[in-house]
Every structure is written in C-alpha cells, then in structure tokens.
Design an enzyme around this catalytic site. Structure first.
Site, short mmCIF file in Angstrom:
data_model
loop_
_atom_site.label_atom_id
_atom_site.label_comp_id
_atom_site.label_asym_id
_atom_site.label_seq_id
_atom_site.Cartn_x
_atom_site.Cartn_y
_atom_site.Cartn_z
N CYS A 1 37.69 42.59 41.90
CA CYS A 1 37.77 41.33 43.63
C CYS A 1 37.32 40.58 42.67
CB CYS A 1 36.99 42.32 44.02
SG CYS A 1 37.64 43.81 44.89
N CYS B 1 33.28 39.75 43.77
CA CYS B 1 32.58 40.32 43.89
C CYS B 1 31.91 40.91 42.53
CB CYS B 1 33.10 41.37 44.43
SG CYS B 1 32.72 42.59 44.53
N CYS C 1 25.01 50.25 58.68
CA CYS C 1 26.20 50.29 57.60
C CYS C 1 26.08 50.64 55.67
CB CYS C 1 27.57 48.62 57.87
SG CYS C 1 27.35 48.19 59.34
N CYS D 1 28.37 52.99 60.49
CA CYS D 1 29.82 52.45 59.72
C CYS D 1 29.04 52.59 57.78
CB CYS D 1 29.59 51.25 59.58
SG CYS D 1 31.42 50.46 59.03
N1 SAM Z 1 34.12 48.69 47.12
C1 SAM Z 1 34.96 49.10 48.44
C2 SAM Z 1 36.20 47.79 49.31
O1 SAM Z 1 35.88 47.09 48.51
O2 SAM Z 1 36.98 48.62 49.40
C3 SAM Z 1 33.31 48.71 49.68
C4 SAM Z 1 31.99 47.51 49.19
S1 SAM Z 1 33.12 46.03 49.34
C5 SAM Z 1 31.46 45.33 48.53
C6 SAM Z 1 33.53 44.88 51.19
C7 SAM Z 1 33.71 44.04 51.36
O3 SAM Z 1 32.60 42.77 51.27
C8 SAM Z 1 34.90 43.60 50.28
O4 SAM Z 1 35.93 44.05 50.79
C9 SAM Z 1 35.07 42.42 50.75
O5 SAM Z 1 35.39 41.67 51.37
C10 SAM Z 1 33.28 42.15 50.59
N2 SAM Z 1 32.56 41.02 50.15
C11 SAM Z 1 32.08 40.94 48.85
N3 SAM Z 1 31.84 40.02 48.28
C12 SAM Z 1 31.82 39.12 48.92
C13 SAM Z 1 31.18 37.74 48.42
N4 SAM Z 1 30.57 37.74 47.40
N5 SAM Z 1 31.94 36.86 49.51
C14 SAM Z 1 31.47 37.70 50.67
N6 SAM Z 1 32.31 38.46 50.97
C15 SAM Z 1 32.27 39.86 49.92
FE1 SF4 Z 2 36.01 44.86 44.76
FE2 SF4 Z 2 33.48 45.16 45.28
FE3 SF4 Z 2 34.65 46.82 46.60
FE4 SF4 Z 2 34.70 46.67 43.75
S1 SF4 Z 2 33.16 46.60 45.32
S2 SF4 Z 2 36.30 47.23 44.82
S3 SF4 Z 2 34.25 45.19 42.78
S4 SF4 Z 2 34.97 44.17 46.82
#
Ligand code: SAM
Ligand code: SF4
Ligand code: DTB
Length: 331
Positions: free
Chosen positions: A71, A74, A111, A142
């Site tokens: 992602c 991320c 959460c 959550c």
């Molecule tokens: N790893 C799991 C997943 O991605 O399904 C759960 C945790 S993930 C960090 C949850 C959400 O955080 C992501 O789907 C994204 O929408 C949001 N997120 C992560 N990094 C971000 C960023 N830099 N700015 C805004 N939203 C973010």
């Molecule tokens: Fe994607 Fe970050 Fe969630 Fe991993 S932790 S699945 S890189 S949003």
C-alpha cells in the site's frame, strides 16, 4: 432499496436508503455551490443525528510494521524505508492499559489495528482475548487485521467484537496505482464475510493520494452501493510519511475534502461519517466545516497507528468551543 422510519431531531422523517447511486448525480452533488452542498448535508444530518454530538474512537497499533503488502501510502509496509519500528503482537495487559487510558480520556470505542495482510488463526485467538478484555472495560470494540476467512469472522463475532474496519481506500479504477498485492475484489470479499458474520462494518477510504474528482465520487458510490451501508465510514486525508511512495503527493484543496465529507453524509445518511486520519494537519476551522458537513465521529488520542493525531487537550478545547458533546455508545 430499504425504507426506514427514522426519528428526526425536528420531526420523524421517512427515509429511503439508496444503493443505486450513479456517477453523474454524485458528481453533480460534488459540483454544487459550496453553501448549497453544506446546507443539504447538514439538513440530512439533522434528520438522523443529534448535530452537536460526536462519537470518539481511540486507536492502538497492536502489531506494527513489517507488513508484506505494498500500500503506497502506508509507513508499515516492509517495502518502504520509513522510521516505523516493527513490533510483534502486543501483550494483552499493555492493550488493556491503553484501552483504560483511552476510556479515562473519554473515548467510547477502542480500535485495534494490526499490520497484517491476513492474520493467522492463533493471532485471531489472541485478538479475541483482547476484545473480551476491552469490552469488560465497558467500551465498544473494533479491530482491523486485513483479510479474513469465514472461520475467523465467526470467531471474532463469537468473541463479542462490535465492528470490523476494512477500507476500500479508493475507486476501483485508481486502486492499482496504490496497491498491487491484493485486489479490490479481495476487499469486497472480506467485507461480505464480515457482514455475513453479523459484525458492524467500518469501511471508508483515503483522499489526497493524487486521485481525480471522479475517483472520489466513485469511492463514495462503491461504499453507498454496498448491499448495506457501512455503519462507520472513515474518510482519511492522506498522512504523507517520508519513505512511502505517496510522500510528496499534491496537497488536496481542503474545501474538496469538506465536500467529500458532505457527499458521504448525503449518500449514507444513517452512517457515522468519521473525520479520520489527517486531522493533525487541519485547522480547527476546517474540522468545524467537516462537522457542519455531517462528520460525527473522530479518532481521538495522541496517536493514530504510527503517526501523530491532535493532542487530547486541543480536541477537548475544540469540542468546548464548538459546544459539542462526545461519548455516544450507539453508532
Ligand atoms: N493491515 C490492515 C489492512 O490494511 O487491511 C489493517 C491496518 S491498515 C493500517 C488500516 C487503514 O489505515 C488502511 O486501509 C488505510 O485506509 C489507513 N491508512 C494507512 N496509512 C495511512 C496514511 N498514511 N494516511 C491515511 N490513512 C492511512
Ligand atoms: Fe497495507 Fe499498511 Fe495495512 Fe499492510 S498495514 S495491509 S501495508 S495498509
Ligand atoms: C482508518 O480508516 N484509519 C485508521 C484506522 N482506520 C485503522 C488508520 C489511520 C492510519 C494513519 C497512518 C498511521 O498512523 O500509521
């Protein structure tokens, strides 16, 4: 389409929850004069919610970094060189101490997020223990753990979990610019499993990733045209993190962000629309406009998962200045 009878602040209103939104009409909403759009969103908001009440959730990263997914926004992906320090699944006593602190500060929902593509069954068993412990403190729960199997959604539901967060992130068309390691359909499949297990759904996306106006409209259409609207809809403004491919993206006009909140409110009138990541970079006035547009939930507490959120004192001052009450235990 379902017909619901809703108690309004002013008078009961019979409302039709739509699941057949088309691109042209949603774009027309986005393109309305700003004042007309906000008036329509605020009017809709008042038919379903107390306009001066905001639900507050606190976040905790229970497993941090080293995620195999790519992602592009991320900081927790193993593929990008960021300052995030990886940490294994947190011991339950630390999780509960953090939940108690969040409760003491006024959060109603806790959460827990894990940087996994998908959890192992033994991880889910440990998360269930965390959920039970947090519920025993009197908070809603959550979790967001990535993709799930039917058995895992059933285990989480049986353990008493209230909400599962799994975001669509963006439009189907823009998605491949953001993530290549799991498909849009994978996300829709997980959402369906979560729904079929009887869990409340928390699902939204991120704006400010270089997507087009049409992509923002299409994301909201995807959410609203799900068989049932998500109970919570987090709208995140991209938090730009050094080392991620999204660092340096062109900043989104803040008024377009406000419009996105307003359109989310109009399309999903009974959902909690959460003003999510990105508040640390927003002025109080911009946040006030988001609340006026129908946002009625926030992430509260000094950290999101790995990045900064406004400090609780400044949020409490903002609530006081706006005459807003917090802590609702209903969605
Ligand atoms: N790893 C799991 C997943 O991605 O399904 C759960 C945790 S993930 C960090 C949850 C959400 O955080 C992501 O789907 C994204 O929408 C949001 N997120 C992560 N990094 C971000 C960023 N830099 N700015 C805004 N939203 C973010
Ligand atoms: Fe994607 Fe970050 Fe969630 Fe991993 S932790 S699945 S890189 S949003
Ligand atoms: C959501 O939509 N936003 C939250 C929560 N769901 C899990 C996460 C925001 C993460 C922002 C980047 C970080 O702090 O790592």
């Amino acid at each position: 389409m379902s017909l619901d009878l809703v108690s309004a602040t002013v008078a009961p209103v019979e409302v039709e929850l739509r699941h057949d939104w088309q691109l042209a009409e949603v774009q027309a909403l986005f393109n309305k004069p700003f004042n007309d759009l906000l008036y329509q969103a605020q009017t809709m908001h008042r038919q379903h919610f107390d306009p001066n009440e905001i639900q507050v959730s606190s976040l905790l990263s229970i497993k941090t970094g080293s995620c195999s997914e790519d992602c592009a926004y991320c900081p927790q992906s193993v593929r990008y060189d960021t300052e995030v320090e990886s940490e294994a699944l947190m011991p339950i006593d630390q999780v509960l101490a953090s939940a108690q602190k969040a409760k003491d500060q006024g959060a109603s929902r806790f959460c827990m997020g894990a940087a996994w593509r998908r959890p192992k069954d033994k991880d889910v068993a440990r998360v269930v223990e965390m959920v039970q412990g947090v519920k025993a403190l009197g908070m809603e729960t959550c979790v967001t753990l990535g993709m799930l199997t039917d058995e895992q959604t059933a285990a989480l539901k049986a353990g008493g979990l209230d909400y599962y967060n799994h975001n669509l992130d963006t439009s189907e068309e823009y998605y491949s610019e953001v993530i290549t390691t799991r498909t849009y359909q994978d996300r829709l499949d997980t959402l369906q499993r979560v729904r079929e297990a009887g869990l409340n759904v928390c699902c939204g996306g991120i704006v400010g990733m270089g997507e087009s106006d049409a992509d923002r409209a299409k994301l909201l259409i995807e959410l609203a045209n799900l068989p049932q609207h998500p109970e919570s809809v987090p709208i995140n403004m991209l938090v730009q993190v050094e080392g991620t491919p999204m660092m340096g993206s062109e900043l989104l006009d803040p008024l377009i962000f406000v419009r996105t909140i307003a359109v989310a409110r109009i399309l999903m009138p009974k959902s909690r629309v959460r003003l999510s990541a990105g508040r640390a970079e927003m002025s109080d006035e911009m946040q006030a406009l988001c609340f006026l547009s129908g946002a009625n939930s926030i992430f509260y507490g000094e950290k999101l998962l790995t990045t900064d959120n406004p400090v609780t004192e400044s949020d409490q001052l903002l609530f006081q200045r706006l005459g807003v009450r917090t802590g609702a235990l209903q969605h």
